[in-house]
Design a protein around this motif. Structure first.
Motif, mmCIF file in Angstrom:
data_model
loop_
_atom_site.group_PDB
_atom_site.id
_atom_site.type_symbol
_atom_site.label_atom_id
_atom_site.label_comp_id
_atom_site.label_asym_id
_atom_site.label_seq_id
_atom_site.Cartn_x
_atom_site.Cartn_y
_atom_site.Cartn_z
ATOM 1 N N VAL A 1 0.366 -25.694 -19.330
ATOM 2 C CA VAL A 1 1.730 -25.303 -19.972
ATOM 3 C C VAL A 1 2.393 -26.535 -20.598
ATOM 4 O O VAL A 1 2.978 -26.294 -21.549
ATOM 5 C CB VAL A 1 2.346 -24.353 -18.955
ATOM 6 C CG1 VAL A 1 3.693 -24.248 -19.450
ATOM 7 C CG2 VAL A 1 1.762 -23.348 -18.473
ATOM 8 N N ARG A 2 2.632 -27.561 -19.768
ATOM 9 C CA ARG A 2 3.262 -28.726 -20.211
ATOM 10 C C ARG A 2 2.639 -29.317 -21.587
ATOM 11 O O ARG A 2 3.517 -29.472 -22.591
ATOM 12 C CB ARG A 2 3.446 -29.725 -19.337
ATOM 13 C CG ARG A 2 4.172 -31.133 -19.440
ATOM 14 C CD ARG A 2 4.273 -32.142 -18.564
ATOM 15 N NE ARG A 2 2.995 -32.498 -17.873
ATOM 16 C CZ ARG A 2 2.613 -32.230 -16.889
ATOM 17 N NH1 ARG A 2 3.045 -31.352 -16.019
ATOM 18 N NH2 ARG A 2 1.360 -32.772 -16.561
ATOM 19 N N GLY B 1 2.945 -14.946 -17.299
ATOM 20 C CA GLY B 1 1.903 -14.219 -16.467
ATOM 21 C C GLY B 1 1.934 -14.422 -14.985
ATOM 22 O O GLY B 1 2.879 -14.425 -14.473
ATOM 23 N N ILE B 2 0.882 -15.049 -14.415
ATOM 24 C CA ILE B 2 0.646 -15.346 -12.990
ATOM 25 C C ILE B 2 0.406 -16.740 -13.131
ATOM 26 O O ILE B 2 -0.317 -17.264 -13.414
ATOM 27 C CB ILE B 2 -0.612 -14.430 -12.691
ATOM 28 C CG1 ILE B 2 -0.292 -13.044 -12.862
ATOM 29 C CG2 ILE B 2 -0.450 -14.778 -10.955
ATOM 30 C CD1 ILE B 2 -1.738 -12.226 -12.066
ATOM 31 N N GLY B 3 1.461 -17.132 -11.965
ATOM 32 C CA GLY B 3 1.237 -18.611 -11.604
ATOM 33 C C GLY B 3 2.127 -18.895 -10.569
ATOM 34 O O GLY B 3 2.459 -18.176 -9.669
ATOM 35 N N GLY B 4 2.250 -20.217 -10.356
ATOM 36 C CA GLY B 4 3.227 -20.519 -8.950
ATOM 37 C C GLY B 4 4.271 -21.427 -9.412
ATOM 38 O O GLY B 4 4.559 -21.517 -10.623
ATOM 39 N N ASN B 5 4.947 -22.008 -8.515
ATOM 40 C CA ASN B 5 6.086 -22.749 -8.734
ATOM 41 C C ASN B 5 6.043 -24.094 -9.682
ATOM 42 O O ASN B 5 6.821 -24.303 -10.376
ATOM 43 C CB ASN B 5 6.620 -23.223 -7.414
ATOM 44 C CG ASN B 5 6.997 -22.435 -6.646
ATOM 45 O OD1 ASN B 5 7.451 -21.423 -6.645
ATOM 46 N ND2 ASN B 5 7.148 -22.682 -5.305
ATOM 47 N N LYS B 6 4.793 -24.811 -9.847
ATOM 48 C CA LYS B 6 4.511 -25.721 -10.730
ATOM 49 C C LYS B 6 4.588 -25.115 -12.200
ATOM 50 O O LYS B 6 5.119 -25.867 -13.125
ATOM 51 C CB LYS B 6 3.331 -26.377 -10.415
ATOM 52 C CG LYS B 6 3.142 -27.211 -8.892
ATOM 53 C CD LYS B 6 1.819 -27.895 -8.531
ATOM 54 C CE LYS B 6 2.258 -28.717 -7.470
ATOM 55 N NZ LYS B 6 2.284 -28.173 -6.145
ATOM 56 N N MET B 7 3.804 -24.223 -12.336
ATOM 57 C CA MET B 7 3.869 -23.558 -13.709
ATOM 58 C C MET B 7 5.272 -23.282 -14.139
ATOM 59 O O MET B 7 5.725 -23.195 -15.154
ATOM 60 C CB MET B 7 2.713 -22.598 -13.630
ATOM 61 C CG MET B 7 1.609 -22.872 -13.587
ATOM 62 S SD MET B 7 0.328 -21.668 -13.379
ATOM 63 C CE MET B 7 -0.129 -20.947 -15.098
ATOM 64 N N LYS B 8 5.909 -22.405 -13.235
ATOM 65 C CA LYS B 8 7.380 -21.898 -13.557
ATOM 66 C C LYS B 8 8.215 -23.376 -14.024
ATOM 67 O O LYS B 8 9.137 -23.176 -14.857
ATOM 68 C CB LYS B 8 8.011 -21.205 -12.271
ATOM 69 C CG LYS B 8 9.114 -20.699 -12.534
ATOM 70 C CD LYS B 8 9.879 -19.907 -11.215
ATOM 71 C CE LYS B 8 11.335 -19.502 -11.446
ATOM 72 N NZ LYS B 8 11.672 -18.779 -10.417
ATOM 73 N N ALA B 9 7.930 -24.407 -13.190
ATOM 74 C CA ALA B 9 8.857 -25.484 -13.429
ATOM 75 C C ALA B 9 8.469 -26.090 -14.990
ATOM 76 O O ALA B 9 9.434 -26.738 -15.440
ATOM 77 C CB ALA B 9 8.742 -26.653 -12.418
ATOM 78 N N GLU B 10 7.368 -25.974 -15.322
ATOM 79 C CA GLU B 10 7.125 -26.295 -16.870
ATOM 80 C C GLU B 10 7.532 -25.282 -17.836
ATOM 81 O O GLU B 10 7.281 -25.687 -19.141
ATOM 82 C CB GLU B 10 5.701 -26.539 -16.781
ATOM 83 C CG GLU B 10 5.043 -27.635 -15.926
ATOM 84 C CD GLU B 10 5.657 -28.835 -16.253
ATOM 85 O OE1 GLU B 10 6.208 -29.242 -17.276
ATOM 86 O OE2 GLU B 10 5.526 -30.128 -15.510
ATOM 87 N N GLY B 11 8.183 -24.380 -17.336
ATOM 88 C CA GLY B 11 8.749 -23.234 -18.370
ATOM 89 C C GLY B 11 8.142 -21.937 -18.737
ATOM 90 O O GLY B 11 8.086 -21.145 -19.434
#
Length: 386
Positions: free
Chosen positions: A23-24, A37-47
C-alpha cells in the motif's frame, strides 16, 4: 470506470505486514489511489480504508471455516457490494487462499457488468498442495506476483502469467530499525545475564491454544537446564492475557510488537510453522518448528501436501536444517529433546546458523513491494486506456 479505487484483501497478520508495504509503495506512485478492503493496523496506518479488520478473519482449518461460513459469506457480499458501488476495476489479493480464491470466483462473475482485473500477490503454496488450484488461478487472475524464485517456473509451466518480484521479508527486515539488547532488557525488565529462549506461538488464538501449552512446558525445562529466560512474542492482534490463561507457569514474559528484535537477540526459538519460520531463518535463529491443528484439518491437509518439509525455512533451503514436530510429535517432551540436542552442542548451533544464512542468498535482494507496486500500477494504467 473509476480505476483509482482498488480492493485489497489480506486476511492475517503476515498479509497485513506485506500488504502495508505494498500500500505504501502504491501510494508513493500515486497518492490519489483509494485503497480499501480487508487488512490490519499496519495497512490502515499506510492509508488503507478497512471494511473489515483481519481480527475478524482469523479462521484456521476446515472445521473453523465451516463453523464461520455464514459470516464469511456476509463479508464477501459486503465487499462485492463495495466493488460495485465504487466501480472498482483492480483487485489485489494477498495470500489467504481459502477466502481469496472463493471471492475471486465471485468477483469474476461480475463481468461484463464490471471489467475487473484480478492480481494475486503472494500466491497460495499450490506447489505444496492443491495443485488443482493452479488452473483456477490461471482462469481467474490477470497476473500473479510470486515471492519465491521456484514459484515463477512452477506457474509458467502451467501457463500462468507469473512474475517473481522478490520476497517482501527481505526489505522488511533490512529496513527494520532494530533496538539493542540493552534497550530491550531495560524496556521489558529482562535479565541481561540470561540468554533469551523465544516462543513464537502464532497469530491466531486458536493455534495459540493448541501450541502454546506444550511449547511453554518444554521451554520451562530448557530454561532451568540452560539458565535462560523465556519470552513469548505476541502478535499485535492478540491479547497478552491469553497466555496466562493457558498455563500455570508464570516464568515467562510476553512482549508485543517487537518480534524482529526478539528474533535477533534470542539464542533459540520454539516457532509455529508459517511465516515466522522464514523470519527466524533470515535472522539466523536456531529453532524447533512445531505445528498442531485439529485431527480433521490435519488428515485432509496430509492427503493434499506433496512436499517433505512444512517449515518455510526448510522448504526454501530444500533440506531439513531445523527439526519439525507435527501433531502428536509437537509435545513438550519431544520439543524439549530436540531443543536440548541443539543447545547442548555449540558446533551444531553454529552450523544451523550458517546453513540458515543461505536463505537470503536463495531469495535474492529484489525489492518485492516496490516491484509489485510498479507492476500493479502499470496494469491499472493499461486497463484505464484499454
Amino acid at each position: 470506470m473509476n480505476s483509482k479505487n482498488i480492493l485489497v484483501i489480506a486476511g492475517e497478520a503476515s498479509g497485513d505486514l506485506h500488504g502495508a508495504s505494498l500500500v505504501r509503495e502504491l501510494k508513493n506512485l500515486d497518492s490519489s489511489l483509494k485503497i480499501f478492503g480487508i487488512g490490519g493496523n499496519k495497512m490502515k496506518a499506510e492509508g488503507m480504508e478497512l471494511i473489515y479488520h483481519i481480527d475478524k478473519m482469523a479462521f484456521l482449518g476446515f472445521v473453523e471455516v465451516i463453523k464461520h461460513l455464514p459470516f464469511i459469506k456476509k463479508v464477501q457480499r459486503d465487499l462485492i457490494a463495495e466493488v460495485k458501488r465504487r466501480k472498482v476495476s483492480e483487485v489485489v489479493l494477498i495470500d489467504y487462499p481459502g477466502f481469496n480464491l472463493s471471492i475471486a470466483k465471485k468477483l469474476k462473475q461480475l463481468e461484463p457488468e464490471l471489467k475487473l482485473e484480478l492480481i494475486y500477490y503472494i500466491t497460495p503454496q499450490v506447489w505444496a498442495w492443491g495443485k488443482g488450484r493452479v488452473y483456477k488461478i490461471r482462469e481467474l487472475f490477470k497476473k500473479v506476483l510470486v515471492v519465491f524464485p521456484f514459484e515463477e517456473k512452477f506457474f509458467k509451466e502451467k501457463n500462468v502469467n507469473a512474475e517473481f518480484v522478490g520476497h517482501p521479508l527481505i526489505q522488511e527486515i533490512d529496513n527494520y530499525n532494530f533496538v539493542s539488547r540493552n534497550l530491550l532488557d531495560n524496556k521489558f525488565d529482562l535479565d541481561p545475564a540470561k540468554e533469551i529462549l523465544l516462543i513464537l506461538p502464532g497469530s491466531r488464538k486458536q493455534e495459540v491454544k493448541s501450541i502454546f501449552p506444550e511449547a511453554v512446558n518444554a521451554a520451562s525445562k530448557l530454561a532451568d537446564e540452560f539458565d535462560m529466560q523465556i519470552v513469548v512474542a505476541c502478535s499485535s492482534n492478540l491479547d497478552e492475557k491469553v497466555f496466562d490463561e493457558l498455563t500455570d507457569h508464570k516464568n515467562f514474559k510476553v512482549i508485543k510488537d517487537h518480534t524482529y528484535d526478539l528474533l535477533k537477540h534470542a539464542k533459540f526459538g520454539i516457532v509455529k510453522s508459517g511465516t515466522s519460520t522464514l523470519e527466524a531463518g533470515l535472522l539466523e535463529l536456531p529453532m524447533v518448528i512445531i505445528y498442531k491443528t485439529s485431527w480433521l484439518t490435519y488428515t485432509i491437509g496430509k492427503s493434499l501436501v506433496k512436499i517433505k518439509n512444512i517449515g518455510m525455512a526448510n522448504i526454501v533451503l530444500d533440506e531439513q536444517v531445523v527439526p519439525e514436530l507435527i501433531q502428536k510429535e509437537a509435545n513438550a517432551e519431544r520439543i524439549y529433546d530436540e531443543a536440548k540436542n541443539i543447545l547442548s552442542d555449540e558446533d551444531m548451533l553454529n552450523n544451523i546458523k550458517l546453513r540458515l544464512s543461505r536463505i537470503k542468498k536463495v531469495l535474492g535482494d529484489k525489492d518485492a513491494p516496490k516491484n509489485a507496486a510498479k507492476i500493479i500500477y502499470s496494469l491499472i494504467n493499461e486497463h484505464k486506456t484499454s
